[in-house]
Scaffold this motif. Structure first.
Motif, PDB file in Angstrom:
ATOM      1  N   SER A 250     -15.538  96.436  42.763  1.00 27.57           N
ATOM      2  CA  SER A 250     -14.114  96.149  42.622  1.00 27.57           C
ATOM      3  C   SER A 250     -13.654  95.440  43.883  1.00 27.57           C
ATOM      4  O   SER A 250     -14.191  95.679  44.986  1.00 27.57           O
ATOM      5  N   PRO A 251     -12.687  94.526  43.768  1.00 23.80           N
ATOM      6  CA  PRO A 251     -12.182  93.824  44.956  1.00 23.80           C
ATOM      7  C   PRO A 251     -11.632  94.793  45.991  1.00 23.80           C
ATOM      8  O   PRO A 251     -11.065  95.835  45.655  1.00 23.80           O
ATOM      9  N   ILE A 252     -11.801  94.448  47.244  1.00 20.31           N
ATOM     10  CA  ILE A 252     -11.322  95.303  48.323  1.00 20.31           C
ATOM     11  C   ILE A 252      -9.819  95.198  48.480  1.00 20.31           C
ATOM     12  O   ILE A 252      -9.117  96.183  48.711  1.00 20.31           O
ATOM     13  N   ASP A 253      -9.289  93.980  48.368  1.00 22.50           N
ATOM     14  CA  ASP A 253      -7.839  93.794  48.408  1.00 22.50           C
ATOM     15  C   ASP A 253      -7.482  92.579  47.575  1.00 22.50           C
ATOM     16  O   ASP A 253      -8.340  91.789  47.189  1.00 22.50           O
ATOM     17  N   GLY A 254      -6.213  92.449  47.289  1.00 23.46           N
ATOM     18  CA  GLY A 254      -5.759  91.379  46.415  1.00 23.46           C
ATOM     19  C   GLY A 254      -5.738  90.015  47.045  1.00 23.46           C
ATOM     20  O   GLY A 254      -5.661  89.009  46.345  1.00 23.46           O
ATOM     21  N   GLU A 255      -5.807  89.946  48.356  1.00 25.44           N
ATOM     22  CA  GLU A 255      -5.721  88.655  49.016  1.00 25.44           C
ATOM     23  C   GLU A 255      -7.013  87.851  48.889  1.00 25.44           C
ATOM     24  O   GLU A 255      -6.982  86.628  48.934  1.00 25.44           O
TER      25      GLU A 255
END
Length: 452
Positions: free
Chosen positions: A376-381
């Motif tokens: 899963s992505p670590i953060d949305g940026e």
């Protein structure tokens, strides 16, 4: 009357040194049988032996003991590297017990022709058709040179393609022998539709019932079923979609000879599509970018191809993120797997770049890879950067019909390594020679050895 082959043996040409049977002044009944079947193999394959192929027999118990001994003798460093590379790529857990897997990886074998000792070993009592199959491997070797060092120069994809020709050709000759012996007929009277359906059904049973990681079933699941159809199509014109011969018998077996020489297939996709494969697409990573050379050391590289890509994705078959794994794998256009070690941390990482028929197929793969790694992505940026379920860093990126997946690479290096895999970062492809066997070739040679 249904003229389909009554059996298609899932046997393999493994590389061992067998115990040679003793000799006597008068040929034994067994030796007379071997001589008769060697002559029949020449007839059904339409080639002649240049030298005698010895035959010996071992028991199933002896074979299993030898498998266990060969697995026990495997170098721990080799097993660790296998897990750190192909395991990290997603074929099996990095902490999988590969020694136990190797000990069981040939349970399906019944006989083999040794490329190294040029002899046949039978496991227990086998019927005549099995021996014909192995004698044909001997004919192939004597006429077209199937030496192991040729396998060592091939990628895993190319290795499976070449071995599909060897197994398909031997199975085709084996079937011809059965037709002649049991029905006094030949291949033009085979009921090809039910036969090919049966062969492909057996392949699915093999995969569905396997308790081993599917990479270890790549050879038997691909080489026999698809190899038979490819060779039958080459010789007679039949296929699963059109199971009818399109030329008059007698068939020209020099067309089969060409598959070992001037028309040798280069990829599993070529076998799967009966030579209707997509044009080859150059895919990075060809090598570690020079800017990263101080940090990353190349351990190995490979091309997975359509079939091994399918086996990688098969555990996700039918899931919403993937759908039909076979249909997606059929959209494969090219790939390159690169395995690297961080000189600073000693961490081993993987980089897999692939090209697909269209952006839709690439998007399906991108989604499936996140699922495969439990990531899963670590953060949305930065949606390309994530963490796998095992805690390792991921970078999964798609640009139109291209996808790159990085695992266990230093975060600071990921953008540059990924960039090198896309068309803007790909330099003209140079001829890259393998310096060691691919994993598919290595597994075919990690076998028991019997010495006099």
């Amino acid at each position: 009357m249904n003229r389909s082959f009554e059996r298609i043996a899932l046997l393999v040409g493994l590389s061992v040194i067998p115990t040679v049977a003793g000799c006597s002044d008068e040929p034994s009944e067994e030796e007379r049988r071997f001589a008769r079947l060697a002559a029949r193999a020449e007839q059904v394959r339409e080639l002649s032996f240049r030298r005698t192929v010895p035959v010996s027999t071992i028991t199933r118990g002896e074979f299993e003991a030898d498998q266990e001994a060969a697995a026990a003798a495997a170098e721990e460093a080799d097993l660790a590297e296998m897990a750190a590379t192909y395991g990290r790529l997603g074929y099996f857990a990095v902490d999988a017990d590969l020694r136990a897997t190797l000990a069981r990886s040939r349970d399906w074998a019944g006989a083999w022709y040794s490329l190294e000792s040029e002899e046949i070993v039978l496991i227990g009592d086998v019927d005549d058709a099995v021996l014909i199959h192995e004698y044909v491997h001997g004919l192939q070797d004597q006429h077209f040179d199937l030496a192991p060092d040729q396998d060592d120069a091939l990628t895993s994809d190319a290795f499976l393609a070449r071995r599909a020709v060897a197994e398909g050709d031997a199975t085709l000759a084996e079937g011809r022998f059965v037709m002649q012996e049991r029905y006094d007929a030949d291949l033009h009277l085979v009921d090809w539709g039910p036969l090919l359906s049966s062969v492909h059904a057996r392949r699915e049973e093999l995969l569905a019932g396997s308790e081993l990681p599917l990479f270890f079933m790549a050879y038997p699941s691909f080489a026999y079923s698809f190899g038979l159809e490819y060779c039958a199509h080459n010789l007679t014109g039949v296929s699963s979609e059109s199971p009818f011969i399109d030329r008059l018998p007698p068939f020209d077996w020099s067309n089969e000879d060409a598959l070992f020489t001037t028309r040798a297939p280069a990829s599993t996709q070529q076998i799967l599509t009966l030579d209707a494969q997509d044009p080859a697409v150059g895919v990075g990573l060809n090598e570690i970018p020079s800017a990263l050379g101080e940090r990353l050391e190349q351990l190995d590289w490979d091309t997975l191809g359509e079939w091994l890509t399918y086996l990688l994705l098969r555990p996700l078959d039918g899931t919403p993120d993937l759908g039909d794994a076979r249909a997606l794998a059929a959209a494969w256009d090219g790939d390159r797997a690169l395995f690297v070690r961080d000189r600073k941390t000693e961490a081993v990482g993987t980089a897999w770049a692939s090209a697909w028929d269209d952006a839709g197929a690439a998007a399906a793969l991108e989604s499936a890879l996140w699922q495969l790694y439990g990531g899963s992505p670590i953060d949305g940026e930065e949606p390309r950067l994530g963490r796998a379920s095992d805690g390792e860093l991921l970078w999964i990126e798609r640009r139109e019909e291209r996808v790159v997946a990085l695992k266990n690479i230093d975060e600071a290096l990921m953008p540059s390594l990924a960039e090198a895999a896309f068309p803007s970062g790909i330099r003209p492809m140079r001829l890259t020679m393998r310096t060691r066997p691919s994993l598919a070739a290595r597994l075919s040679r990690h076998l028991p050895g019997r010495h006099p």
